[in-house]
Design an enzyme around this catalytic site. Structure first.
Site, PDB file in Angstrom:
ATOM      1  N   SER A 200       0.807  -1.221   0.000  1.00  0.00           N
ATOM      2  CA  SER A 200       0.000   0.000   0.000  1.00  0.00           C
ATOM      3  C   SER A 200       0.838   1.267   0.000  1.00  0.00           C
ATOM      4  O   SER A 200       0.472   2.266  -0.627  1.00  0.00           O
ATOM      5  CB  SER A 200      -0.947   0.002   1.204  1.00  0.00           C
ATOM      6  OG  SER A 200      -1.803  -1.112   1.163  1.00  0.00           O
ATOM      7  N   HIS A 246       0.706   4.479   4.317  1.00  0.00           N
ATOM      8  CA  HIS A 246      -0.037   5.171   3.265  1.00  0.00           C
ATOM      9  C   HIS A 246       0.408   6.632   3.155  1.00  0.00           C
ATOM     10  O   HIS A 246       0.655   7.134   2.050  1.00  0.00           O
ATOM     11  CB  HIS A 246      -1.536   5.106   3.551  1.00  0.00           C
ATOM     12  CG  HIS A 246      -2.089   3.718   3.484  1.00  0.00           C
ATOM     13  ND1 HIS A 246      -3.447   3.456   3.536  1.00  0.00           N
ATOM     14  CD2 HIS A 246      -1.490   2.502   3.368  1.00  0.00           C
ATOM     15  CE1 HIS A 246      -3.649   2.151   3.454  1.00  0.00           C
ATOM     16  NE2 HIS A 246      -2.468   1.561   3.367  1.00  0.00           N
TER      17      HIS A 246
END
Length: 295
Positions: A200, A246
């Protein structure tokens, strides 16, 4: 579903790429004036050219072999502009199969962990124990079928067009630097005994670079912004998601992406890879600071 960039009004005014009839574009080759999409455009001293004009010399006074087609960021135009994306997906799938076959001991040996005792391995493990490789290997691990499915779909949708626009080497640099930045921020902020894994961070870096690229090309920003906002809502709204990865990946992607598409032509390579080096230096610094705290 997000609304595509081309609305019914756009479809009446925007031509389609002469090589890809399904792609609308507002950019034309400065030599032959044929419409070209981001995958086909080659950066020139003034504007962009199509691959054929660059390959054939087209009035440059050079032999065709002296001119190599270049992407918007200065990379080499290739016959398979999604090759690296396919390889990355293949690596993640192969590693996930290894996780399924070998179980938790395999995952615990390569996921991101600050410092903790791991019963399956019978010892204290983590980056603070000198296992810096976990910052990289954790980027190719996934925790479930849904986890890897969502990440690989995102990688294909976002990564493929971005690879075509940047070129293979610059795309690999962006992916790895963004993923490492996400790992470093996770290592710095998350609990030392909290394991983390997934692609991610790198994928959020691709999101950031895509936003920069679309703004550079003056495309409609609403679809990518909407997609990014949805992903950020999931990031902070669901438990057991390493939001640090993230955010770290997104910031790195914005920085590196800006350098990739806005670097001045005469110093392009220096600016692009210099920015990557600065982000990597920040990764090393954050890792050293956190290791000092834990040891």
């Amino acid at each position: 579903m997000d609304q595509p960039a081309g609305s019914s009004q756009d479809a009446q005014s925007l031509p389609v790429c002469y090589r890809h009839q399904d792609r609308e574009t507002g950019i034309s080759c400065t030599r032959c004036e044929r419409p070209i999409c981001p995958e086909c455009m080659v950066s020139a001293s003034v504007g962009f050219q199509c691959p054929e004009c660059v390959r054939n010399g087209s009035g440059t006074g050079h032999a065709p072999s002296a001119s190599r087609p270049r992407t918007l960021a200065g990379g080499t135009v290739t016959t398979d502009p999604r090759l690296v994306t396919k390889v990355l997906i293949g690596i993640c799938l192969a590693v996930f199969l290894a996780q399924l076959s070998m179980g938790d001991p395999f995952t615990d040996r390569f996921d991101l962990m600050g410092r903790a005792y791991v019963p399956e391995l019978g010892d204290v493990e983590g980056v603070a124990e000198g296992q810096w490789y976990r910052l990289l290997t954790s980027m190719f691990l996934h925790g479930s079928y849904i986890h890897i499915l969502f990440n690989m779909l995102s990688l294909w949708w976002i990564g493929g067009p971005l690879e075509a626009a940047l070129g293979r080497v610059r795309y690999i640099a962006l992916y790895l630097v963004s993923g490492l930045a996400g790992s470093a921020l996770t290592y710095l902020i998350a609990a030392a005994n909290q394991p983390s894994l997934g692609a991610s961070g790198a994928i959020f870096g691709l999101f950031g670079a895509t936003a920069v690229l679309m703004r550079r090309l003056q495309y409609d920003m609403r679809p990518v912004i909407a997609l990014l906002v949805i992903n950020l809502i999931f990031t902070f709204g669901l438990a057991q998601i390493a939001w640090q990865a993230h955010i770290g990946g997104l910031v790195a992607g914005l920085l590196v992406g800006y350098a990739m598409v806005h670097a001045p032509r005469e110093h392009r390579t220096l600016v692009q890879y210099g920015t990557c080096a600065l982000v990597l230096a920040s990764v090393v610094l954050l890792t050293l600071l956190r290791t000092a705290q834990l040891t």
